[in-house]
Design an enzyme around this catalytic site. Structure first.
Site, PDB file in Angstrom:
ATOM      1  N   ASP A  77     112.969 -87.511  -5.249  1.00  0.00           N
ATOM      2  CA  ASP A  77     113.715 -87.718  -4.022  1.00  0.00           C
ATOM      3  C   ASP A  77     115.144 -87.273  -4.312  1.00  0.00           C
ATOM      4  OD1 ASP A  77     114.530 -88.462  -1.486  1.00  0.00           O
ATOM      5  OD2 ASP A  77     113.481 -90.387  -1.533  1.00  0.00           O
ATOM      6  N   TRP A  78     115.947 -87.087  -3.284  1.00  0.00           N
ATOM      7  CA  TRP A  78     117.269 -86.488  -3.456  1.00  0.00           C
ATOM      8  C   TRP A  78     118.191 -87.442  -4.224  1.00  0.00           C
ATOM      9  CZ3 TRP A  78     114.020 -83.385  -2.185  1.00  0.00           C
ATOM     10  CH2 TRP A  78     114.245 -82.113  -1.667  1.00  0.00           C
TER      11      TRP A  78
END
Length: 839
Positions: A257-258
């Site tokens: 995920d970012w």
């Protein structure tokens, strides 16, 4: 001499042509460039031609934050990614209903077709990696991203996610199931320490991910932010390497995920392949780790093989996707969005058969509520979609009934007070450094995000109403890392309580006469902060607004709501409701309340929405409530006083048309809940990181185990017709471990309208050496029936449907004894039951 000179010229020309490759009809292709060769042969040929530096460069994002770098020497395309589990988030696109609404259809074919449409639109935006579907299990309906996922049951979530991925990947768009794993709440998600035992992990929080890998062959998986049993998900060897890659045979990539990567060596060793949005821990740190002998190059090769394999599968070596608006929001996609919204509607209550409405008998409709004329297509955060258009309930009713039908609209109350705010007009503002009679506010721009140093620009702004997106706010000011101070006087026009609001991305502060009313000095997406203050007409107050932008979008808006009616005064509402044949109240939640990044504190409707419903219901016996929300809401204050309720969810761009179709019977509602609606929050267990046992579970498992009666159970939904279940048969009645049984039941439409019934099959193991749930969904079928038509539904129950995970043997176990099968219209509306033996 001339002959020798000519010969020399010919030789030189041949050499020159050979260099350019113009003497051959086609340049010789290298093996990896040949699409006719097996993918693994192409992967291995390309891998051996890459330097270590080129390999490492494949494993991290680039400066765009939504792509990975291309390799021009070898012609390796980069990934092009976009958010959008229910519509691509890159410009405008078709907005389908978010997953929880769409899941209420229990329609795998519909979800497959939506996946196909999404795949087409992604590639038509030049993207071929979709960051979805979201598969977080709803552990608590207060979870901020509940609207993004398919429900509270792993079997159902798995079936719908498989359909979604298969549809999307049929268009050569890589699906990315997320967020792996145990990502079930937003508050503190960056390091939430989930504590869970192996049996619960395997039985409840992983089966849907296992299904989407083994059955749909998803080509990417996104690791979550949180920790699981002491390790961040993106450096969790048990999750990434032991289970995902080794046990389940996953051949694609694991991406973060970012910003969810926290290490270099630990993440690579654990099985993380690609760091997003940029290579902070990978890139040069990873290259250094390999050269230092901390990471075997063989593991780098494994990660790069996965990257290359997915790119060959997507066909991007031969042709990258090309932007083409003609494939976006097509008439077919619009019709599909409407169908999805129709099938998502759940009829929760219908006393006296009030619904469907008859347009030949109903002559006037009063429409109320904060969601009646305001679009609520989706929730907030990274999944939010910008559609080309939105159909609100009032739009849908006007389209359905025509311009001459008597529809009267009165909002009644805002969802939240700030929703009725307006930009503060320039005439009530005076700049601190302006000329006499000048209006507006003095704006001082700073080159730093902390208001430090001398201003680099000073000007007068008429008001504060800016959305610069990713651009610079003014010439000479950079797009990120700046701050602004607005100063001046504000002179209200009325005396009374004023609501002041600041909507900003990122931080803001508001001062009135040097008293701080709003303090929100931190990074975040666009959010609104409010303060209520009593002001006197004609009196001037010192005003100061401070704002900073750190990165990404830049938004700054100063708004107010002047004194209005007293709270609880519904005189106009009551009068209009009493004068109308039918009253429809549209209440619910907004994308601010249900959003990535935060959980809901409560399930109660905000503001005066409950009071509005009660006021309308007291004035009109034909009151219909349409709940437009992402997940469950409380209805305890008014559910007994209204005859009809429709759960319409965040319905995407066609929500208003779909609701009108259902209210007037053009569509027979068939949706059923995939999340339990509690009577009160007292029925909800603690919402924390200390997970339950496998025997207790969450959702309907918890209600069954604790003998609680929810407001509306899992699987619940009414219809405009009725269905009869009969002739349950289980064959064989006795099996050995490892064998299957078939369960059959007749379902007949005994009403007057055609409709679709969702038949649910639950299994119980009543006597077991471990504590097991009272029932678990193990099969379902959606069946269309004409009036008086009957069909026989048959499902197969295999060993996995009967098994529990044994932590001692580290495997799935089916114990001998009696197993019960319950078939019903919901988890608590069981219409037929039987049993069989396992020898």
């Amino acid at each position: 001499m001339r002959r020798r000179l000519c010969a020399a010229c010919v030789l030189m020309l041949l050499a020159f042509c050979t260099t350019l490759g113009c003497c051959e009809p086609e340049a010789q292709k290298l093996p990896y460039q040949d699409p006719k060769l097996p993918t693994e042969d192409r992967v291995e040929d390309l891998l051996k031609r890459m330097t270590l530096e080129e390999k490492v460069a494949q494993l991290g994002g680039d400066a765009t934050g939504m792509s990975t770098p291309e390799n021009t020497r070898l012609g390796i395309p980069g990934y092009t990614m976009a958010d959008g589990p229910y519509g691509i988030r890159r410009g405008k696109a078709t907005c389908f209903p978010p997953a929880l609404g769409m899941a209420a259809s229990w329609d795998e074919d519909l979800v497959t077709r939506v996946g196909e449409a999404l795949g087409r639109e992604f590639r038509a935006r030049g993207r071929y990696v979709a960051l979805g579907p979201c598969m977080n299990l709803i552990r608590d309906p207060r979870g901020g991203r509940s609207f993004e996922t398919f429900g509270e049951d792993p079997y159902l979530v798995g079936r719908l996610a498989v359909a979604y991925v298969q549809g999307m990947q049929s268009e050569k768009c890589i699906a990315t199931p997320k967020h792996y794993a145990c990502n079930n709440q937003e508050n503190g998600r960056g390091g939430l320490p989930v504590d869970i035992d192996e049996r619960l992990l395997r039985e409840l929080y992983l089966p849907h991910f296992e299904s989407v890998i083994k059955e749909a062959q998803a080509w990417a998986v996104m690791g979550a932010y949180n920790k699981v049993n002491g390790f961040y998900c993106c450096e969790n060897k048990h999750l990434l390497r032991d289970l995902l890659k080794d046990d389940w045979g996953f051949k694609g990539i694991v991406m973060t995920d970012w910003g969810a990567c926290h290490s270099t060596v630990g993440s690579l060793l654990a099985g993380l392949d690609v760091e997003m949005p940029r290579a902070n821990y990978y890139g040069q740190p990873l290259l250094d780790a390999v050269k230092a002998g901390k990471v075997p190059e063989a593991l780098i090769d494994d990660a790069v093989r996965r990257v290359l394999r997915t790119k060959f599968w997507a066909g991007v070596f031969e042709q990258m996707p090309v932007a083409d608006d003609s494939f976006i929001n097509t008439p077919n996609h619009q019709a599909l969005a409407r169908e999805a919204a129709q099938k998502s509607c759940v009829l929760l209550k219908n006393d006296r058969g009030l619904l469907p409405l008859d347009k030949t008998r109903v002559k006037s409709i009063a429409l109320f509520g904060p969601s009646a004329a305001t679009p609520r297509p989706c929730g907030g955060g990274s999944s939010s979609v910008t559609p080309y258009y939105n159909v609100t309930p009032i739009d849908g009713l006007h389209t359905k009934l025509g311009p001459d039908f008597n529809i009267t609209y009165l909002q009644g109350c805002p969802m939240e007070p700030w929703e009725n705010t307006k930009t503060v007009p320039t005439e009530v503002l005076a700049p601190s450094k302006g000329q006499a009679g000048q209006t507006g506010l003095t704006a001082e721009f700073f080159a730093t995000p902390d208001l430090k140093g001398d201003p680099i620009l000073t000007r007068v702004d008429k008001t504060v109403d800016f959305d610069w997106k990713t651009g610079a706010p003014a010439e000479g000011v950079k797009a990120n890392g700046f701050s602004i101070r607005w100063t001046g006087m504000i002179t209200p026009r009325q005396t009374g309580e004023h609501l002041l609001s600041l909507t900003t991305d990122d931080g803001c502060r508001l001062f009135l006469d040097n008293k701080q009313l709003i303090n929100d000095w931190k990074d975040h997406a666009a959010e609104t902060r409010t303060a209520t203050v009593k002001l006197e007409a004609g009196h001037s107050y010192d005003l100061r607004i401070e704002y900073y932008e750190n990165g990404g979008d830049a938004v700054a808006k100063f708004q107010w709501a002047e004194p209005n009616r007293p709270a609880g005064d519904f005189k106009e509402v009551r009068a209009l409701a009493a004068a109308s044949d039918v009253a429809i109240v549209c209440v619910g939640t907004s994308s601010r309340q249900e959003s990535e990044g935060r959980d809901r504190a409560h399930l109660a409707l905000t503001g005066e929405q409950d009071a509005l419903v009660k006021a309308v219901a007291a004035s009109n016996k034909n009151t219909i409530v349409a709940v437009i929300s992402g997940s469950a809401v409380l209805m305890d204050q008014w559910i007994d006083s209204v005859p009809a309720v429709v759960q319409a969810w965040f319905g995407g761009q066609e929500a208003g048309n779909a609701l009108a179709d259902v209210l007037f019977g053009d569509v027979n509602p068939s949706g059923k809940l995939t999340v339990t609606f509690p009577r009160s929050e007292d029925q909800l267990p603690p919402f924390d990181a200390h997970y339950e046992t496998a025997g207790e579970g969450r959702g309907y498992r918890y209600y069954e185990k604790k003998d609680l009666q929810p407001l509306f159970p899992f699987g619940y939904g009414l219809s405009y017709t009725q269905y009869l279940y009969s002739n349950l048969e289980i064959e064989p009645r006795s099996i050995y471990k490892g064998e299957h049984v078939k369960v059959s039941v007749d379902v007949q439409n005994v009403g007057q309208r055609p409709g679709d019934e969702i038949v649910q099959f639950y299994v119980q193991d009543p006597v077991c050496t471990v504590d097991r749930p009272e029932k678990e969904l193990k099969a379902f079928a959606r069946v269309h029936l004409q009036p008086n038509e009957a069909k026989r539904i048959t499902v197969d129950l295999g060993p996995r449907a009967l098994a529990f995970y044994d932590v001692n043997t580290e495997g799935w176990v089916v114990e001998p004894g009696e197993f019960r099968v319950q078939v019903g219209a919901s988890s608590q509306d069981i219409r037929a039951a039987g049993s069989f033996l396992v020898e």
